[in-house]
Design a protein around this motif. Structure first.
Motif, PDB file in Angstrom:
ATOM      1  N   GLU A  83      -6.307  12.039 -26.375  1.00  0.00           N
ATOM      2  CA  GLU A  83      -7.538  11.684 -25.647  1.00  0.00           C
ATOM      3  C   GLU A  83      -7.297  10.686 -24.519  1.00  0.00           C
ATOM      4  O   GLU A  83      -8.058  10.646 -23.549  1.00  0.00           O
ATOM      5  CB  GLU A  83      -8.591  11.164 -26.622  1.00  0.00           C
ATOM      6  N   ASP A  84      -6.229   9.874 -24.626  1.00  0.00           N
ATOM      7  CA  ASP A  84      -5.887   8.990 -23.496  1.00  0.00           C
ATOM      8  C   ASP A  84      -5.468   9.841 -22.289  1.00  0.00           C
ATOM      9  O   ASP A  84      -5.904   9.603 -21.166  1.00  0.00           O
ATOM     10  CB  ASP A  84      -4.738   8.039 -23.871  1.00  0.00           C
ATOM     11  N   LEU A  85      -4.617  10.824 -22.577  1.00  0.00           N
ATOM     12  CA  LEU A  85      -4.160  11.726 -21.509  1.00  0.00           C
ATOM     13  C   LEU A  85      -5.359  12.455 -20.894  1.00  0.00           C
ATOM     14  O   LEU A  85      -5.473  12.571 -19.665  1.00  0.00           O
ATOM     15  CB  LEU A  85      -3.172  12.739 -22.109  1.00  0.00           C
ATOM     16  N   GLU A  86      -6.244  12.917 -21.739  1.00  0.00           N
ATOM     17  CA  GLU A  86      -7.428  13.632 -21.249  1.00  0.00           C
ATOM     18  C   GLU A  86      -8.275  12.720 -20.357  1.00  0.00           C
ATOM     19  O   GLU A  86      -8.750  13.138 -19.296  1.00  0.00           O
ATOM     20  CB  GLU A  86      -8.244  14.134 -22.447  1.00  0.00           C
ATOM     21  N   ARG A  87      -8.446  11.470 -20.783  1.00  0.00           N
ATOM     22  CA  ARG A  87      -9.269  10.525 -20.018  1.00  0.00           C
ATOM     23  C   ARG A  87      -8.604  10.206 -18.674  1.00  0.00           C
ATOM     24  O   ARG A  87      -9.258  10.152 -17.638  1.00  0.00           O
ATOM     25  CB  ARG A  87      -9.473   9.245 -20.839  1.00  0.00           C
ATOM     26  N   GLU A  88      -7.270  10.030 -18.721  1.00  0.00           N
ATOM     27  CA  GLU A  88      -6.568   9.617 -17.502  1.00  0.00           C
ATOM     28  C   GLU A  88      -6.355  10.774 -16.528  1.00  0.00           C
ATOM     29  O   GLU A  88      -6.443  10.606 -15.317  1.00  0.00           O
ATOM     30  CB  GLU A  88      -5.204   9.004 -17.872  1.00  0.00           C
ATOM     31  N   GLU A  89      -6.064  11.954 -17.062  1.00  0.00           N
ATOM     32  CA  GLU A  89      -5.667  13.063 -16.175  1.00  0.00           C
ATOM     33  C   GLU A  89      -6.641  14.233 -16.180  1.00  0.00           C
ATOM     34  O   GLU A  89      -6.497  15.171 -15.410  1.00  0.00           O
ATOM     35  CB  GLU A  89      -4.261  13.548 -16.557  1.00  0.00           C
ATOM     36  N   GLY A  90      -7.614  14.185 -17.102  1.00  0.00           N
ATOM     37  CA  GLY A  90      -8.581  15.284 -17.166  1.00  0.00           C
ATOM     38  C   GLY A  90      -8.033  16.476 -17.929  1.00  0.00           C
ATOM     39  O   GLY A  90      -6.953  16.425 -18.519  1.00  0.00           O
ATOM     40  N   LEU A 114      -6.358  25.934 -28.728  1.00  0.00           N
ATOM     41  CA  LEU A 114      -7.785  26.019 -29.083  1.00  0.00           C
ATOM     42  C   LEU A 114      -8.459  24.663 -28.902  1.00  0.00           C
ATOM     43  O   LEU A 114      -9.590  24.577 -28.404  1.00  0.00           O
ATOM     44  CB  LEU A 114      -7.949  26.512 -30.524  1.00  0.00           C
ATOM     45  N   ASP A 115      -7.766  23.585 -29.295  1.00  0.00           N
ATOM     46  CA  ASP A 115      -8.349  22.244 -29.135  1.00  0.00           C
ATOM     47  C   ASP A 115      -8.604  21.933 -27.661  1.00  0.00           C
ATOM     48  O   ASP A 115      -9.671  21.426 -27.305  1.00  0.00           O
ATOM     49  CB  ASP A 115      -7.426  21.181 -29.749  1.00  0.00           C
ATOM     50  N   TRP A 116      -7.632  22.252 -26.809  1.00  0.00           N
ATOM     51  CA  TRP A 116      -7.828  21.980 -25.376  1.00  0.00           C
ATOM     52  C   TRP A 116      -9.011  22.793 -24.828  1.00  0.00           C
ATOM     53  O   TRP A 116      -9.859  22.257 -24.098  1.00  0.00           O
ATOM     54  CB  TRP A 116      -6.567  22.293 -24.573  1.00  0.00           C
ATOM     55  N   VAL A 117      -9.053  24.070 -25.183  1.00  0.00           N
ATOM     56  CA  VAL A 117     -10.154  24.904 -24.652  1.00  0.00           C
ATOM     57  C   VAL A 117     -11.500  24.364 -25.139  1.00  0.00           C
ATOM     58  O   VAL A 117     -12.491  24.369 -24.399  1.00  0.00           O
ATOM     59  CB  VAL A 117      -9.963  26.385 -25.051  1.00  0.00           C
ATOM     60  N   SER A 118     -11.520  23.835 -26.373  1.00  0.00           N
ATOM     61  CA  SER A 118     -12.786  23.295 -26.903  1.00  0.00           C
ATOM     62  C   SER A 118     -13.253  22.065 -26.117  1.00  0.00           C
ATOM     63  O   SER A 118     -14.410  21.669 -26.225  1.00  0.00           O
ATOM     64  CB  SER A 118     -12.637  22.943 -28.389  1.00  0.00           C
TER      65      SER A 118
END
Ligand SMILES: Cc1cc2nc3c(=O)[nH]c(=O)nc-3n(C[C@H](O)[C@H](O)[C@H](O)COP(=O)(O)O)c2cc1C
Length: 199
Positions: free
Chosen positions: A54-61, A98-102
């Protein structure tokens, strides 16, 4: 009786060369076409994704590959996944995808839920006697949590090293029958859901 020709996305949960799950996906691809679907086959190898953090998701989308995979799912009425079983569950490659697509909530400026109103069908393959069936219960639960409508029939292929003939067809009559039923029900359900949900 549905009249729509459903578009079905097919992929395997393994990118290993010679993967048994990919061979099952090949069988499903042919059977779905016979059942009247328009079939798209993809490989998760074409959607390389970092482990979800989730850090990566927050920082890089959301990674581009996750968005691309979500768009593929959105463009279809249903999906069929053929998965290996790892330690009685689904493999990390598939779970991560699947987690990323969700996590995809937007397609451009349109709010989306990639798995909502998608019929999903599951297959497995294993070199062992249990055919990977334990992993399918976990995969079923994950897809349901994501909002997909997972159909009850499934096709689990045991002793996968000996399960296919020279043409790639399933040797065992019962497994062949399972696959036929699975594909027929998926095509019907995907068409019904789309006819019900799209104006
Ligand atoms: C980490 C790991 C765990 C595994 N666990 C199971 C298992 O629980 N049940 C099983 O039937 N096979 C298990 N296997 C063996 C796989 O079924 C076998 O490697 C299979 O060929 C993988 O699927 P694929 O051919 O589609 O890549 C495991 C393999 C790995 C690498």
């Amino acid at each position: 009786m549905p009249t729509l020709i459903p578009r079905i996305l097919v992929f395997a949960g393994s990118v290993r060369a010679g993967a048994f799950s990919a061979k099952v996906a090949d069988v499903a691809q042919r059977e779905l076409a016979l059942a009247g679907a328009e079939v798209t086959r993809i490989s998760l190898a074409d959607y390389p994704l970092p482990i979800l953090d989730e850090d990566l998701e927050r920082e890089e989308g959301i990674p581009h590959a996750a968005l691309q995979l979500a768009r593929q799912i959105l463009a279809h009425d249903g999906l069929l996944i053929a998965s290996p079983e790892y330690n009685a569950s689904l493999p990390p490659l598939l779970k991560n995808a699947l987690d990323w697509v969700s996590r995809v909530r937007w397609n451009g400026n349109r709010a989306v839920r990639p798995f909502a109103n998608k019929a999903a069908a599951l297959c497995s393959a294993s070199p062992g006697a249990f055919a990977g069936i334990r992993g399918l219960y976990h995969l079923r639960a994950v897809l349901m949590a994501c909002g997909a409508e997972v159909i009850t029939p499934q096709c689990a292929v045991a002793h996968a090293a000996k399960a296919f003939d020279d043409n790639g067809a399933l040797v065992d009559a019962q497994e062949h029958n399972q696959m036929e039923i699975l594909c027929r029900v998926l095509v019907e359900r995907a068409a019904q859901i789309t006819e019900r949900t799209e104006p």
